[in-house]
Design an enzyme around this catalytic site. Structure first.
Site, PDB file in Angstrom:
ATOM      1  N   CYS A   2       5.087  33.332  76.361  1.00  0.00           N
ATOM      2  CA  CYS A   2       4.083  32.075  75.632  1.00  0.00           C
ATOM      3  C   CYS A   2       2.983  31.951  76.075  1.00  0.00           C
ATOM      4  CB  CYS A   2       5.090  31.476  75.253  1.00  0.00           C
ATOM      5  SG  CYS A   2       6.005  31.476  73.830  1.00  0.00           S
ATOM      6  N   ARG A  27      -0.063  36.869  76.770  1.00  0.00           N
ATOM      7  CA  ARG A  27       0.975  36.775  76.972  1.00  0.00           C
ATOM      8  C   ARG A  27       2.445  36.328  76.240  1.00  0.00           C
ATOM      9  NH1 ARG A  27       0.825  33.873  81.285  1.00  0.00           N
ATOM     10  NH2 ARG A  27       2.808  32.734  81.644  1.00  0.00           N
ATOM     11  N   TRP A  74       5.507  34.145  72.163  1.00  0.00           N
ATOM     12  CA  TRP A  74       6.932  35.396  72.146  1.00  0.00           C
ATOM     13  C   TRP A  74       7.471  35.239  71.776  1.00  0.00           C
ATOM     14  CZ3 TRP A  74      10.578  37.517  74.918  1.00  0.00           C
ATOM     15  CH2 TRP A  74      10.792  38.893  75.168  1.00  0.00           C
ATOM     16  N   ASN A 100       5.984  26.385  76.847  1.00  0.00           N
ATOM     17  CA  ASN A 100       6.528  28.343  77.653  1.00  0.00           C
ATOM     18  C   ASN A 100       7.538  27.847  78.378  1.00  0.00           C
ATOM     19  OD1 ASN A 100       4.475  29.795  80.120  1.00  0.00           O
ATOM     20  ND2 ASN A 100       5.930  30.878  79.012  1.00  0.00           N
ATOM     21  N   GLY A 101       8.227  29.126  78.304  1.00  0.00           N
ATOM     22  CA  GLY A 101       9.953  29.040  79.090  1.00  0.00           C
ATOM     23  C   GLY A 101      11.049  28.408  77.541  1.00  0.00           C
ATOM     24  N   GLU A 481       6.502  56.323  86.303  1.00  0.00           N
ATOM     25  CA  GLU A 481       4.955  55.093  85.578  1.00  0.00           C
ATOM     26  C   GLU A 481       4.019  56.003  84.705  1.00  0.00           C
ATOM     27  OE1 GLU A 481       4.315  52.229  85.815  1.00  0.00           O
ATOM     28  OE2 GLU A 481       2.080  52.517  85.373  1.00  0.00           O
ATOM     29  N   LYS A 485       3.596  54.477  80.647  1.00  0.00           N
ATOM     30  CA  LYS A 485       2.698  53.728  79.675  1.00  0.00           C
ATOM     31  C   LYS A 485       2.454  54.298  78.902  1.00  0.00           C
ATOM     32  CE  LYS A 485       1.329  51.435  82.077  1.00  0.00           C
ATOM     33  NZ  LYS A 485       1.531  50.975  82.938  1.00  0.00           N
ATOM     34  N   GLU A 488       5.161  52.126  76.030  1.00  0.00           N
ATOM     35  CA  GLU A 488       4.478  51.078  75.762  1.00  0.00           C
ATOM     36  C   GLU A 488       3.769  50.944  75.066  1.00  0.00           C
ATOM     37  OE1 GLU A 488       4.751  48.575  79.332  1.00  0.00           O
ATOM     38  OE2 GLU A 488       2.416  49.828  79.876  1.00  0.00           O
ATOM     39  N   HIS A 504      20.215  69.689  84.198  1.00  0.00           N
ATOM     40  CA  HIS A 504      21.868  69.065  84.407  1.00  0.00           C
ATOM     41  C   HIS A 504      22.059  67.938  82.798  1.00  0.00           C
ATOM     42  CE1 HIS A 504      22.892  70.611  88.498  1.00  0.00           C
ATOM     43  NE2 HIS A 504      22.193  70.178  88.959  1.00  0.00           N
ATOM     44  N   LYS A 603       2.365  40.385  78.947  1.00  0.00           N
ATOM     45  CA  LYS A 603       2.426  40.418  80.171  1.00  0.00           C
ATOM     46  C   LYS A 603       2.869  40.283  81.109  1.00  0.00           C
ATOM     47  CE  LYS A 603      -1.464  42.179  82.981  1.00  0.00           C
ATOM     48  NZ  LYS A 603      -1.289  43.720  83.043  1.00  0.00           N
TER      49      LYS A 603
HETATM   50  C1  G6P Z   1       5.646  43.097  81.722  1.00  0.00           C
HETATM   51  C2  G6P Z   1       4.210  43.322  81.784  1.00  0.00           C
HETATM   52  C3  G6P Z   1       4.166  44.630  82.966  1.00  0.00           C
HETATM   53  C4  G6P Z   1       4.380  44.980  84.072  1.00  0.00           C
HETATM   54  C5  G6P Z   1       5.584  43.575  84.176  1.00  0.00           C
HETATM   55  C6  G6P Z   1       5.805  42.596  85.666  1.00  0.00           C
HETATM   56  O1  G6P Z   1       6.895  44.556  81.692  1.00  0.00           O
HETATM   57  O2  G6P Z   1       4.141  44.338  80.535  1.00  0.00           O
HETATM   58  O3  G6P Z   1       2.390  45.439  82.514  1.00  0.00           O
HETATM   59  O4  G6P Z   1       4.114  45.739  85.141  1.00  0.00           O
HETATM   60  O5  G6P Z   1       5.512  42.794  82.935  1.00  0.00           O
HETATM   61  O6  G6P Z   1       4.788  41.683  85.049  1.00  0.00           O
HETATM   62  P1  G6P Z   1       4.979  41.406  87.463  1.00  0.00           P
HETATM   63  O7  G6P Z   1       3.516  40.567  86.816  1.00  0.00           O
HETATM   64  O8  G6P Z   1       5.893  40.831  88.191  1.00  0.00           O
HETATM   65  O9  G6P Z   1       4.196  42.607  87.847  1.00  0.00           O
END
Ligand code: G6P
Length: 608
Positions: A2, A27, A74, A100-101, A481, A485, A488, A504, A603
Site C-alpha cells: 500500500c 506498492r 494492496w 500501510n502495514g 530468475e 520473470k 510474474e 527424475h 513491489k
Molecule cells: C516483491 C517484488 C520483487 C522483489 C521482492 C523482494 O516480490 O515484486 O520484485 O524481488 O519483492 O523485494 P526487495 O525490495 O526486498 O528486493
C-alpha cells in the site's frame, strides 16, 4: 504494501494526492481513495480499481481543500472493494486514517471497540485505528494518535486528519516506511520519495515509533516518549526524470535499458585510482573477516535469486561457506547463527518485511549484518552494521531488473574484496576479475541493442500454457530468475529445473511444443546441457537455447538460439539475465498484460 500520501499547504490537496499516489501505485493498485477536510466535514472518495477510477471521479466532481490524505491499496484484510478501500473513518466521519502495514492485534481491538459501541463498516484491520483515535480524541489529534498507538501491535505507517483540526496532519511510522517532504508553506507525507519529487527534494526520514505533527508551516517529529527530536534534512539527489518513463512504453523496459549504467555506477563508484575495489561503506576489518566462518545470504524474490549467484561468487573467490536462504524461511527455522556469522541481506527496497525480520533475528544472535540495498535510508540500511548501496536508481516496475544486475555486481565486488583481504586469490586474479566485471556493462548494452530476435521468439511462445527453464550450476540460478520473470508478468506457468534432475520427474511434463529455455553458458557444463536439450527436443519441446557466442554446437539441439557475448563463466549471470528479462517483457506485452503492475503483486512487500 500500500502507498500513503498526505498534504497540507496552499495547493488543492486532491491534485497533490493523485500525483503522489500515481508514483506509489507500484506498492499496490487494487483500490484507491482520499479524504480532505472540507471545513464542515471530511469528504471521502474511495473506489475499487486503479487510481484512474479515483482520479476520474475527482475530475468530474472536484473536492476543494488544502489538506488531505490518500491511499493506494494492496489488499491484506478484506477483498478489494469500495468499502474496504482507505481512508477509513470513525462513526461520525470526523477522523480519517490511511494505513500501510498490518495491525496484528486488530481482532482483539475490534472486539473491544465493538463492546464500547463502535460500529464497523469494513473487514480491514485499519478501521480499528480510526475508531481507536476517535475513542481517545478530546480535541488534541496528536494526543489521540499517541494513545491509540500505545494499543497497536504490528507494522504501520499512518496518516491521520480530523474535521476539527483543519490545520493539522498527524503521521506515524512503525516498521512501515514513511518520509516527510518539506516545502515552503506546505508539507507532505509519503510512503516513498518519488511521490514527493514534483514538489520537493528535502525530506526527513523517520525512525520506528516516531510521530510527526505537520502544519503548513511546521514539521515536528516526536519520539515514543513524546519528546521532540531534531532530524537532519536529507536532500534527494536524483531528479524526477529518474522516476518517470522517459519515452519508454513501460518502466520495465526503461529499467532493462538502464542496466549498463547501473552496472557502471555500482562498480565505478567503488574503484580507487588504482582500479582496486574500495568498500568505504563496509567497515569489516581483516581480523573480523578472518573470524567469519559462515555467511548467510537472505532475501526474497529476485533478490533471493541474486543471493544464489552471490553464494557461488563468495565460495569460489573468498572460500567461505555460504548458505542462501529465503527470508520467510530463515526467520523461523532457528538457523545456526553466532558472532562468527555474517548475514548478508539483499533487498532492493530495503523494506521487505520478511527480510527485515530475518535481519533482526540474526542480529539478536550476534551476527554481523551487511545489507545490499537500493534505497538510501531504508529500514534494512538502518538496521545493518554495514550497507552496500546498489546504484540502480529508483526501480518502479514490479518485476525487478536493474536492481538484480546491480545486486549481482555488488555481490561479485564483495566476494572479490573478501578474497583479496583473506588472501584466497592472487592480486593478478583479482585485477583480471575487476577488469572483466567492468566489461559487463558494454556487453549488456550489446545484448539490448541486438534484441530484435528475442522479440520474434516471444511472438512464437506467447500463447504457451507452460514454459520450463533449464540450467546447471550458475545457469540454474538464472533459470529460476528467468522463470520468475516470465510467470510474474505474463501469467504463463513457468518453472525452473536443474537440468540434471530432468530425468527424475520434470521430463514427464514435456509435451509437443512446450517451450524449454535452456541456459548453457558454463563451459564445463556445456556438453551436458546440449544433451539435456536433445532429450527434451526428442520429446517434442520447443527448445530455446541461451549460449555464449561461438558455441555453434548448440544449434543442433535447439530450435532457436540467443547468443550472449563471450564472458568469463563466473560472471555470465550479469549477461544471461538480460535476454531472459527481454523475453518475458515481450511475451507479456504481446499477451496484453500490464507489465509494470502485474495482477496480485506489489513491489514492496512490507507485510509478512
Ligand atoms: C516483491 C517484488 C520483487 C522483489 C521482492 C523482494 O516480490 O515484486 O520484485 O524481488 O519483492 O523485494 P526487495 O525490495 O526486498 O528486493
Amino acid at each position: 504494501m500500500c502507498g500513503i500520501v498526505g498534504y497540507i499547504g496552499n495547493r488543492q490537496a486532491t491534485e497533490v494526492l493523485i500525483e503522489g499516489l500515481s508514483k506509489l501505485e507500484y506498492r499496490g493498485y487494487d483500490s484507491a481513495g482520499c479524504a480532505v477536510n472540507s471545513g464542515d466535514s471530511l469528504s471521502v472518495r474511495k473506489f475499487k480499481g486503479r487510481l484512474s477510477v479515483l482520479a476520474d471521479d475527482l475530475k468530474a466532481n472536484p473536492l476543494s481543500s488544502n489538506i488531505g490524505i490518500g491511499h493506494t491499496r494492496w489488499a491484506t484484510h478484506g477483498a478489494p472493494s469500495d468499502v474496504n478501500s482507505h481512508p477509513h473513518l470513525n462513526m461520525d466521519s470526523t477522523i480519517a486514517v490511511v494505513h500501510n502495514g498490518i495491525i496484528e492485534n486488530y481482532m482483539q481491538l475490534k472486539e473491544w471497540l465493538i463492546s464500547e459501541g463502535k460500529v464497523f463498516k469494513s473487514e480491514t484491520d485499519t478501521e480499528v485505528v480510526a475508531h481507536l483515535v476517535d475513542y481517545y480524541y478530546e480535541g488534541d489529534l496528536l494526543d489521540a494518535v499517541y494513545k491509540a498507538m500505545a494499543k497497536l501491535r504490528g507494522a504501520y505507517a499512518l496518516g491521520v486528519i480530523s474535521k476539527d483540526n483543519p490545520d493539522e496532519l498527524v503521521a506515524v511510522r512503525n516498521e512501515s516506511p514513511l518520509v516527510i517532504g518539506i516545502g515552503e508553506g506546505e508539507n507532505f507525507i509519503a510512503s516513498d520519495i518519488p511521490a514527493l519529487l514534483k514538489y520537493t527534494r528535502n525530506v526527513y526520514f523517520l525512525e520506528n515509533g516516531e510521530v510527526v505533527h505537520l502544519t503548513k508551516d511546521s514539521v515536528k517529529i516526536f519520539n515514543q516518549d513524546r519528546e521532540e527530536v531534531k532530524r537532519e534534512i536529507y536532500n534527494v539527489k536524483w531528479d524526477i526524470e529518474a522516476a518517470s518513463k522517459g519515452g519508454f512504453d513501460h518502466f520495465m523496459i526503461k529499467e532493462i535499458n538502464e542496466q549498463p549504467n547501473g552496472i557502471k555506477e555500482t562498480l565505478n563508484r567503488r574503484l580507487d585510482e588504482n582500479g582496486d575495489i574500495k568498500l568505504d561503506d563496509i567497515k569489516l576489518t581483516k581480523a573480523e573477516l578472518d573470524n567469519i566462518n559462515k555467511v548467510y545470504i537472505v532475501a526474497c524474490g529476485t533478490a533471493y535469486y541474486a543471493g544464489l549467484v552471490g553464494k557461488h561468487a563468495i565460495e569460489k573467490f573468498a572460500k567461505i561457506p555460504v548458505e542462501t536462504d529465503i527470508a520467510s524461511e530463515f526467520r523461523y527455522r532457528d538457523a545456526f547463527v553466532d558472532e562468527n556469522t555474517l548475514l548478508i541481506v539483499v533487498s532492493q527496497s530495503g523494506e521487505t518485511a520478511d527480510t527485515l525480520a530475518a535481519l533482526k533475528e540474526a542480529k539478536s544472535k550476534g551476527a554481523r549484518i551487511l545489507a545490499i540495498t537500493n534505497v538510501v535510508g531504508s529500514s534494512v540500511s538502518r538496521e545493518a552494521d554495514d550497507v552496500f548501496y546498489t546504484w540502480a536508481g529508483p526501480e518502479i516496475a514490479v518485476a525487478s531488473t536493474k536492481a538484480y544486475t546491480t545486486q549481482l555486481v555488488s555481490l561479485y565486488m564483495i566476494a572479490l574484496d573478501f578474497a583479496i583481504k583473506k588472501g584466497t586469490i592472487t592480486k593478478e586474479q583479482y585485477k583480471t576479475m575487476i577488469s572483466k566485471l567492468g566489461e559487463t556493462s558494454d556487453k549488456v548494452q550489446e545484448i539490448i541493442d541486438n534484441s530484435d530476435d528475442i522479440e520474434k521468439i516471444a511472438e512464437e511462445i506467447k500463447d504457451s500454457k507452460d514454459a520450463f527453464y533449464l540450467g546447471r550450476g550458475l545457469d540454474y540460478c538464472l533459470a529460476m530468475e528467468g522463470a520468475l520473470k516470465l510467470k510474474e508478468i505474463s501469467y504463463i506457468h513457468a518453472e525452473a529445473f536443474p537440468a540434471g534432475e530432468l530425468k527424475h520427474g520434470p521430463i514427464a511434463l514435456i509435451e509437443e511444443g512446450t517451450p524449454v529455455i535452456s541456459i548453457a553458458t558454463q563451459d564445463v557444463l556445456f556438453e551436458k546441457m546440449v544433451s539435456n536439450m536433445k532429450e527434451v527436443k526428442a520429446r517434442g519441446a520447443y527448445v530455446i537455447a541461451l549460449a555464449k557466442e561461438g558455441n555453434k554446437e548448440v544449434e543442433k539441439a535447439a530450435d532457436r538460439v540467443i547468443y550472449i557475448p563471450e564472458v568469463d563463466d563466473v560472471l555470465s549471470s550479469i549477461l544471461t539475465v538480460v535476454p531472459l528479462q527481454i523475453l518475458s517483457y515481450h511475451v507479456a506485452t504481446k499477451r496484453g498484460c500490464d507489465v509494470d503492475k502485474p495482477r496480485n503483486l506489489a513491489k514492496s512487500v512490507t507485510v509478512e
